[in-house]
Write a protein that holds these residues in place. Structure first.
Motif, PDB file in Angstrom:
ATOM      1  N   THR A  57      73.800  46.141  70.241  1.00 46.56           N
ATOM      2  CA  THR A  57      72.490  46.372  69.637  1.00 46.56           C
ATOM      3  C   THR A  57      72.705  46.901  68.229  1.00 46.56           C
ATOM      4  OG1 THR A  57      72.390  48.597  70.563  1.00 46.56           O
ATOM      5  CG2 THR A  57      71.263  46.852  71.792  1.00 46.56           C
ATOM      6  N   ASN A  58      71.636  46.818  67.441  1.00 47.61           N
ATOM      7  CA  ASN A  58      71.683  47.380  66.098  1.00 47.61           C
ATOM      8  C   ASN A  58      70.706  48.549  66.009  1.00 47.61           C
ATOM      9  OD1 ASN A  58      69.134  46.173  65.816  1.00 47.61           O
ATOM     10  ND2 ASN A  58      69.962  44.390  64.755  1.00 47.61           N
ATOM     11  N   ASP A  60      67.823  48.697  64.816  1.00 48.39           N
ATOM     12  CA  ASP A  60      66.454  48.278  65.137  1.00 48.39           C
ATOM     13  C   ASP A  60      66.280  47.998  66.630  1.00 48.39           C
ATOM     14  OD1 ASP A  60      65.681  48.406  62.459  1.00 48.39           O
ATOM     15  OD2 ASP A  60      66.251  46.310  62.090  1.00 48.39           O
ATOM     16  N   ARG A  61      67.356  48.157  67.413  1.00 48.53           N
ATOM     17  CA  ARG A  61      67.394  47.932  68.860  1.00 48.53           C
ATOM     18  C   ARG A  61      67.307  46.460  69.249  1.00 48.53           C
ATOM     19  NH1 ARG A  61      62.971  51.912  70.559  1.00 48.53           N
ATOM     20  NH2 ARG A  61      62.867  52.578  68.459  1.00 48.53           N
ATOM     21  N   ASP A  62      67.647  45.552  68.322  1.00 49.96           N
ATOM     22  CA  ASP A  62      67.728  44.132  68.642  1.00 49.96           C
ATOM     23  C   ASP A  62      68.990  43.891  69.459  1.00 49.96           C
ATOM     24  OD1 ASP A  62      65.503  43.762  66.998  1.00 49.96           O
ATOM     25  OD2 ASP A  62      66.739  43.242  65.259  1.00 49.96           O
ATOM     26  N   VAL A  64      72.062  41.641  70.001  1.00 50.20           N
ATOM     27  CA  VAL A  64      72.784  40.701  69.152  1.00 50.20           C
ATOM     28  C   VAL A  64      74.048  40.229  69.863  1.00 50.20           C
ATOM     29  CG1 VAL A  64      73.814  40.366  66.881  1.00 50.20           C
ATOM     30  CG2 VAL A  64      71.871  41.902  67.137  1.00 50.20           C
ATOM     31  N   THR A  77      70.695  36.450  67.494  1.00 56.09           N
ATOM     32  CA  THR A  77      69.839  37.511  68.024  1.00 56.09           C
ATOM     33  C   THR A  77      69.222  37.000  69.315  1.00 56.09           C
ATOM     34  OG1 THR A  77      69.382  38.344  65.811  1.00 56.09           O
ATOM     35  CG2 THR A  77      67.854  39.002  67.556  1.00 56.09           C
ATOM     36  N   LEU A  79      67.425  39.011  71.524  1.00 49.63           N
ATOM     37  CA  LEU A  79      66.176  39.691  71.834  1.00 49.63           C
ATOM     38  C   LEU A  79      65.795  40.583  70.665  1.00 49.63           C
ATOM     39  CD1 LEU A  79      64.065  40.409  74.086  1.00 49.63           C
ATOM     40  CD2 LEU A  79      65.606  42.250  74.757  1.00 49.63           C
ATOM     41  N   LYS A  80      64.628  40.319  70.074  1.00 46.50           N
ATOM     42  CA  LYS A  80      64.100  41.175  69.023  1.00 46.50           C
ATOM     43  C   LYS A  80      63.366  42.333  69.668  1.00 46.50           C
ATOM     44  CE  LYS A  80      63.798  40.341  64.764  1.00 46.50           C
ATOM     45  NZ  LYS A  80      64.615  41.059  63.805  1.00 46.50           N
ATOM     46  N   SER A  81      63.688  43.532  69.266  1.00 49.67           N
ATOM     47  CA  SER A  81      63.071  44.715  69.855  1.00 49.67           C
ATOM     48  C   SER A  81      61.608  44.824  69.438  1.00 49.67           C
ATOM     49  CB  SER A  81      63.824  45.964  69.418  1.00 49.67           C
ATOM     50  OG  SER A  81      63.220  47.096  69.977  1.00 49.67           O
ATOM     51  N   ARG A  82      60.803  45.200  70.418  1.00 50.85           N
ATOM     52  CA  ARG A  82      59.393  45.455  70.155  1.00 50.85           C
ATOM     53  C   ARG A  82      59.029  46.765  70.823  1.00 50.85           C
ATOM     54  NH1 ARG A  82      57.230  39.484  71.392  1.00 50.85           N
ATOM     55  NH2 ARG A  82      57.941  38.574  69.458  1.00 50.85           N
TER      56      ARG A  82
END
Length: 166
Positions: A57-58, A60-62, A64, A77, A79-82
């Motif tokens: 994860t990065n 931004d909590r994505d 990767v 990527t 999953l993009k964090s939301r």
């Protein structure tokens, strides 16, 4: 730190350095920065074809994913964090040419155990709500066994790879 040996008998080391990110070192070479945005919770493995896979994860909590094809690193990527969801406790298990990713996803007051077959046409599957950490292992017969804790006790689940079912 994660130490891998490829099918070409190469040694790779992967580690996280605070304020620097995820680093790599092949053999005795000088360490190189692989992913400056990478957090300390990550996993890596090497498949039968000698490709190296990393999940992280990065900030931004994505979620990767990296794959090394023998020459180059490719980054995707997954999953993009939301919102406030936090992914962690990553475990990569190769079965044939497929990478099985297991991780937890914490949403407010519950933690979900997720199974994601990378590059498969299916969506990630929520397996259960868990408390704490989990373990997973691959058997000689290509079945995956999970061990995890819930409020009711300790549970195991087995995924039959050839039948694609739990």
């Amino acid at each position: 730190m994660i130490l891998l040996k490829t099918n070409k008998n190469e040694s790779w080391q992967f580690f996280h350095e605070p304020n620097r990110g995820i680093c790599q070192r092949r053999g005795n070479h000088i360490p190189q920065l692989l992913y400056p945005d990478g957090c300390e919770d990550f996993d890596a493995n090497c498949d039968e074809q000698g490709r190296i896979h990393i999940i992280a994860t990065n900030a931004d909590r994505d979620l990767v994913y990296f794959v090394h094809d023998g020459r180059n690193w490719q980054q995707h990527t997954l999953l993009k964090s939301r919102g406030s969801a936090v992914a962690g406790q990553f475990r990569l298990l190769p079965v044939g040419r497929w990478q099985n990713l297991f991780y937890t996803l914490t949403l407010e007051d519950r933690t979900l155990l997720i199974h994601h077959i990378i590059d498969a046409p299916t969506a990630p599957t929520v397996l259960d709500c868990v408390e704490g950490s989990f373990s997973c292992a691959l058997s000689d017969h290509d079945s995956i066994t999970l061990l995890y804790k819930k409020k009711d006790g300790i549970f195991t689940r087995e995924y039959q790879w050839n039948q694609k079912q739990w």
